[in-house]
Write a protein that holds these residues in place. Structure first.
Motif, PDB file in Angstrom:
ATOM      1  N   THR A 160     -42.593  47.956  20.465  1.00  0.00           N
ATOM      2  CA  THR A 160     -41.948  49.145  19.888  1.00  0.00           C
ATOM      3  C   THR A 160     -40.476  49.172  20.257  1.00  0.00           C
ATOM      4  O   THR A 160     -39.616  49.513  19.438  1.00  0.00           O
ATOM      5  CB  THR A 160     -42.643  50.423  20.383  1.00  0.00           C
ATOM      6  N   TYR A 161     -40.189  48.816  21.507  1.00  0.00           N
ATOM      7  CA  TYR A 161     -38.814  48.663  21.972  1.00  0.00           C
ATOM      8  C   TYR A 161     -38.611  47.215  22.385  1.00  0.00           C
ATOM      9  O   TYR A 161     -39.482  46.602  23.003  1.00  0.00           O
ATOM     10  CB  TYR A 161     -38.530  49.556  23.183  1.00  0.00           C
ATOM     11  N   ASP A 162     -37.450  46.671  22.035  1.00  0.00           N
ATOM     12  CA  ASP A 162     -37.082  45.321  22.482  1.00  0.00           C
ATOM     13  C   ASP A 162     -36.066  45.365  23.621  1.00  0.00           C
ATOM     14  O   ASP A 162     -35.822  44.355  24.278  1.00  0.00           O
ATOM     15  CB  ASP A 162     -36.507  44.525  21.307  1.00  0.00           C
ATOM     16  N   LYS A 163     -35.494  46.522  23.819  1.00  0.00           N
ATOM     17  CA  LYS A 163     -34.551  46.751  24.926  1.00  0.00           C
ATOM     18  C   LYS A 163     -34.619  48.228  25.278  1.00  0.00           C
ATOM     19  O   LYS A 163     -34.754  49.072  24.393  1.00  0.00           O
ATOM     20  CB  LYS A 163     -33.130  46.356  24.516  1.00  0.00           C
ATOM     21  N   VAL A 164     -34.540  48.521  26.565  1.00  0.00           N
ATOM     22  CA  VAL A 164     -34.662  49.908  27.024  1.00  0.00           C
ATOM     23  C   VAL A 164     -33.508  50.233  27.956  1.00  0.00           C
ATOM     24  O   VAL A 164     -33.182  49.431  28.852  1.00  0.00           O
ATOM     25  CB  VAL A 164     -36.009  50.162  27.742  1.00  0.00           C
ATOM     26  N   TYR A 165     -32.903  51.402  27.750  1.00  0.00           N
ATOM     27  CA  TYR A 165     -31.846  51.906  28.621  1.00  0.00           C
ATOM     28  C   TYR A 165     -32.320  53.186  29.303  1.00  0.00           C
ATOM     29  O   TYR A 165     -33.099  53.966  28.736  1.00  0.00           O
ATOM     30  CB  TYR A 165     -30.575  52.207  27.830  1.00  0.00           C
ATOM     31  N   LEU A 166     -31.838  53.397  30.499  1.00  0.00           N
ATOM     32  CA  LEU A 166     -32.102  54.622  31.247  1.00  0.00           C
ATOM     33  C   LEU A 166     -30.821  55.458  31.270  1.00  0.00           C
ATOM     34  O   LEU A 166     -29.771  54.983  31.705  1.00  0.00           O
ATOM     35  CB  LEU A 166     -32.538  54.291  32.681  1.00  0.00           C
ATOM     36  N   VAL A 167     -30.924  56.696  30.787  1.00  0.00           N
ATOM     37  CA  VAL A 167     -29.765  57.592  30.697  1.00  0.00           C
ATOM     38  C   VAL A 167     -30.040  58.821  31.548  1.00  0.00           C
ATOM     39  O   VAL A 167     -31.011  59.545  31.314  1.00  0.00           O
ATOM     40  CB  VAL A 167     -29.496  58.012  29.233  1.00  0.00           C
ATOM     41  N   TYR A 168     -29.186  59.052  32.535  1.00  0.00           N
ATOM     42  CA  TYR A 168     -29.346  60.214  33.401  1.00  0.00           C
ATOM     43  C   TYR A 168     -27.998  60.555  34.026  1.00  0.00           C
ATOM     44  O   TYR A 168     -27.018  59.818  33.853  1.00  0.00           O
ATOM     45  CB  TYR A 168     -30.393  59.948  34.499  1.00  0.00           C
ATOM     46  N   THR A 169     -27.964  61.660  34.732  1.00  0.00           N
ATOM     47  CA  THR A 169     -26.736  62.086  35.413  1.00  0.00           C
ATOM     48  C   THR A 169     -26.843  61.732  36.885  1.00  0.00           C
ATOM     49  O   THR A 169     -27.694  62.269  37.599  1.00  0.00           O
ATOM     50  CB  THR A 169     -26.507  63.599  35.246  1.00  0.00           C
ATOM     51  N   LYS A 170     -25.997  60.830  37.323  1.00  0.00           N
ATOM     52  CA  LYS A 170     -26.036  60.369  38.714  1.00  0.00           C
ATOM     53  C   LYS A 170     -25.365  61.390  39.620  1.00  0.00           C
ATOM     54  O   LYS A 170     -24.265  61.861  39.353  1.00  0.00           O
ATOM     55  CB  LYS A 170     -25.332  59.019  38.833  1.00  0.00           C
ATOM     56  N   PHE A 171     -26.044  61.704  40.715  1.00  0.00           N
ATOM     57  CA  PHE A 171     -25.506  62.663  41.683  1.00  0.00           C
ATOM     58  C   PHE A 171     -24.636  61.921  42.685  1.00  0.00           C
ATOM     59  O   PHE A 171     -25.129  61.097  43.463  1.00  0.00           O
ATOM     60  CB  PHE A 171     -26.655  63.383  42.395  1.00  0.00           C
ATOM     61  N   CYS A 172     -23.343  62.203  42.654  1.00  0.00           N
ATOM     62  CA  CYS A 172     -22.409  61.603  43.609  1.00  0.00           C
ATOM     63  C   CYS A 172     -22.099  62.559  44.753  1.00  0.00           C
ATOM     64  O   CYS A 172     -22.078  62.165  45.912  1.00  0.00           O
ATOM     65  CB  CYS A 172     -21.126  61.190  42.894  1.00  0.00           C
ATOM     66  N   SER A 173     -21.853  63.808  44.404  1.00  0.00           N
ATOM     67  CA  SER A 173     -21.627  64.859  45.395  1.00  0.00           C
ATOM     68  C   SER A 173     -21.846  66.194  44.702  1.00  0.00           C
ATOM     69  O   SER A 173     -22.090  66.244  43.488  1.00  0.00           O
ATOM     70  CB  SER A 173     -20.211  64.765  45.981  1.00  0.00           C
ATOM     71  N   SER A 174     -21.741  67.270  45.465  1.00  0.00           N
ATOM     72  CA  SER A 174     -21.966  68.588  44.873  1.00  0.00           C
ATOM     73  C   SER A 174     -20.925  68.933  43.816  1.00  0.00           C
ATOM     74  O   SER A 174     -21.181  69.766  42.947  1.00  0.00           O
ATOM     75  CB  SER A 174     -21.968  69.653  45.970  1.00  0.00           C
ATOM     76  N   GLY A 175     -19.770  68.289  43.876  1.00  0.00           N
ATOM     77  CA  GLY A 175     -18.734  68.551  42.893  1.00  0.00           C
ATOM     78  C   GLY A 175     -18.497  67.422  41.917  1.00  0.00           C
ATOM     79  O   GLY A 175     -17.587  67.508  41.084  1.00  0.00           O
ATOM     80  N   ASN A 176     -19.290  66.368  42.005  1.00  0.00           N
ATOM     81  CA  ASN A 176     -19.079  65.196  41.152  1.00  0.00           C
ATOM     82  C   ASN A 176     -20.419  64.635  40.695  1.00  0.00           C
ATOM     83  O   ASN A 176     -21.199  64.152  41.514  1.00  0.00           O
ATOM     84  CB  ASN A 176     -18.281  64.132  41.907  1.00  0.00           C
ATOM     85  N   GLN A 177     -20.678  64.723  39.400  1.00  0.00           N
ATOM     86  CA  GLN A 177     -21.872  64.133  38.796  1.00  0.00           C
ATOM     87  C   GLN A 177     -21.446  63.338  37.562  1.00  0.00           C
ATOM     88  O   GLN A 177     -20.642  63.822  36.765  1.00  0.00           O
ATOM     89  CB  GLN A 177     -22.894  65.205  38.392  1.00  0.00           C
ATOM     90  N   ALA A 218     -31.070  63.234  38.519  1.00  0.00           N
ATOM     91  CA  ALA A 218     -30.856  64.223  37.468  1.00  0.00           C
ATOM     92  C   ALA A 218     -31.169  65.630  37.969  1.00  0.00           C
ATOM     93  O   ALA A 218     -30.451  66.590  37.650  1.00  0.00           O
ATOM     94  CB  ALA A 218     -31.726  63.893  36.256  1.00  0.00           C
ATOM     95  N   ALA A 219     -32.236  65.768  38.767  1.00  0.00           N
ATOM     96  CA  ALA A 219     -32.580  67.085  39.314  1.00  0.00           C
ATOM     97  C   ALA A 219     -31.480  67.603  40.231  1.00  0.00           C
ATOM     98  O   ALA A 219     -31.090  68.783  40.157  1.00  0.00           O
ATOM     99  CB  ALA A 219     -33.913  66.997  40.060  1.00  0.00           C
ATOM    100  N   ALA A 220     -30.962  66.736  41.100  1.00  0.00           N
ATOM    101  CA  ALA A 220     -29.881  67.149  42.001  1.00  0.00           C
ATOM    102  C   ALA A 220     -28.613  67.488  41.220  1.00  0.00           C
ATOM    103  O   ALA A 220     -27.916  68.465  41.538  1.00  0.00           O
ATOM    104  CB  ALA A 220     -29.600  66.042  43.015  1.00  0.00           C
ATOM    105  N   SER A 221     -28.314  66.711  40.190  1.00  0.00           N
ATOM    106  CA  SER A 221     -27.119  66.970  39.385  1.00  0.00           C
ATOM    107  C   SER A 221     -27.246  68.281  38.620  1.00  0.00           C
ATOM    108  O   SER A 221     -26.262  69.036  38.490  1.00  0.00           O
ATOM    109  CB  SER A 221     -26.891  65.817  38.403  1.00  0.00           C
ATOM    110  N   GLU A 222     -28.460  68.559  38.117  1.00  0.00           N
ATOM    111  CA  GLU A 222     -28.677  69.824  37.405  1.00  0.00           C
ATOM    112  C   GLU A 222     -28.456  71.022  38.320  1.00  0.00           C
ATOM    113  O   GLU A 222     -27.776  71.994  37.957  1.00  0.00           O
ATOM    114  CB  GLU A 222     -30.099  69.863  36.838  1.00  0.00           C
ATOM    115  N   VAL A 223     -29.012  70.957  39.523  1.00  0.00           N
ATOM    116  CA  VAL A 223     -28.855  72.062  40.469  1.00  0.00           C
ATOM    117  C   VAL A 223     -27.392  72.215  40.886  1.00  0.00           C
ATOM    118  O   VAL A 223     -26.873  73.337  40.992  1.00  0.00           O
ATOM    119  CB  VAL A 223     -29.750  71.840  41.701  1.00  0.00           C
TER     120      VAL A 223
END
Length: 282
Positions: free
Chosen positions: A160-177, A229-234
């Motif tokens: 169904t997929y021949d290539k897969v990417y993961l897309v999310y928001t990386k948590f770097c710090s409380s002020g930087n995602q 992603a959970a940490a970045s959302e919060v």
């Protein structure tokens, strides 16, 4: 010009909203501390899996197909990890913009989404959503990563997929995602590392060991995306509520100043009327 009664009502309404945003800010601060701990605690496990699978890939053994199979890309899949709730500033919009920019004009794509906001956005735009998960974005568990990894493996395995990417928001710090788009499948790890010449014995076989480690690596990659992603959302919600609280305080100050002006004008007018009436009686 609004009268004093309207201004008092507005001030009361803004103060009530400020109490809500202040409470949400405090809740987000507590959750952010726990989310940061989860991100930090998961790092050693993910690093050890990276080391293990790199050692297998560079062992000199012939790699089987499965999650390592390279083939012509007819359809690309994206595992997108977003949020179930709003009130998180630009968290959701940044994620969507990055994904749309990466897809470009490609039409042969499919999505596996985590989060109601992402699902609703692409559902309204008639983008193919092959699987969706809601209600897990704030408090993801490892079992969620296992289930999602199994679905991704199945979709990739049956073509169904021949290539897969993961897309999310990386948590770097409380002020930087930062929104990241990572290549997930087929697995490409340590391609530039030299081949290990020391012979190794694998039980029960090299293929079975590699398949097990590859499955664990995929689960760990998905789990890493979920907790980041959970940490970045919060963190985004904390920043948004902090800004909303400050804006409410500024608006209250402006309304109080305007209310005082209106009240002073009313007092001045009443004094003038009294003085004028007394002068007329003389």
């Amino acid at each position: 010009m609004p009268n004093a009664l309207d201004l008092r009502r507005r001030i009361k309404g803004v103060k009530n909203i400020q109490k809500i945003t202040q409470a949400m800010k405090m809740v987000a601060a507590v959750r952010l501390r726990k989310a940061q701990e989860r991100v930090r605690d998961s790092l050693p496990y993910c690093q050890e899996l990276e080391t293990a699978i790199a050692a297998l890939v560079t062992s000199g053994e012939e790699l089987p197909g499965g999650l390592f199979a390279e083939r012509e890309v007819l359809r690309t899949g994206y595992l997108v990890i977003g949020a179930d709730k709003g009130l998180a500033g630009s968290y959701g919009s940044n994620l969507v913009k990055a994904l749309v920019r990466h897809i470009g004009g490609e039409s042969r794509v499919g999505l596996v989404v985590v989060g109601r906001k992402v699902k609703d956005y692409f559902g309204r735009r008639h983008v193919a959503i092959d699987k969706s998960y809601t209600g897990i974005s704030e408090k993801p568990r490892y079992q969620h990563a296992v289930d999602i990894g199994a679905v991704i493996t199945e979709l990739f395995g049956r073509g169904t997929y021949d290539k897969v990417y993961l897309v999310y928001t990386k948590f770097c710090s409380s002020g930087n995602q930062q929104v990241v788009v990572e290549h997930l499948l087929p697995i490409r790890i340590a391609e530039t590392l030299p081949c290990r010449k020391q012979p190794q014995i694998y039980e029960p076989s090299f293929d079975s060991v590699l398949a097990e480690v590859a499955a664990k690596w995929l689960e760990a990659a998905v789990f890493r995306g979920l907790i980041h992603a959970a940490a970045s959302e919060v963190a985004s919600r904390l920043n948004a509520m902090s800004l909303a609280t400050d804006n409410a305080q500024e608006l209250i100050g402006q309304l109080v100043l305007e209310y005082n002006k209106v009240r002073q004008a009313n007092i001045t007018r009443e004094i003038s009327e009294i003085v004028g009436g007394s002068e007329a009686l003389r």
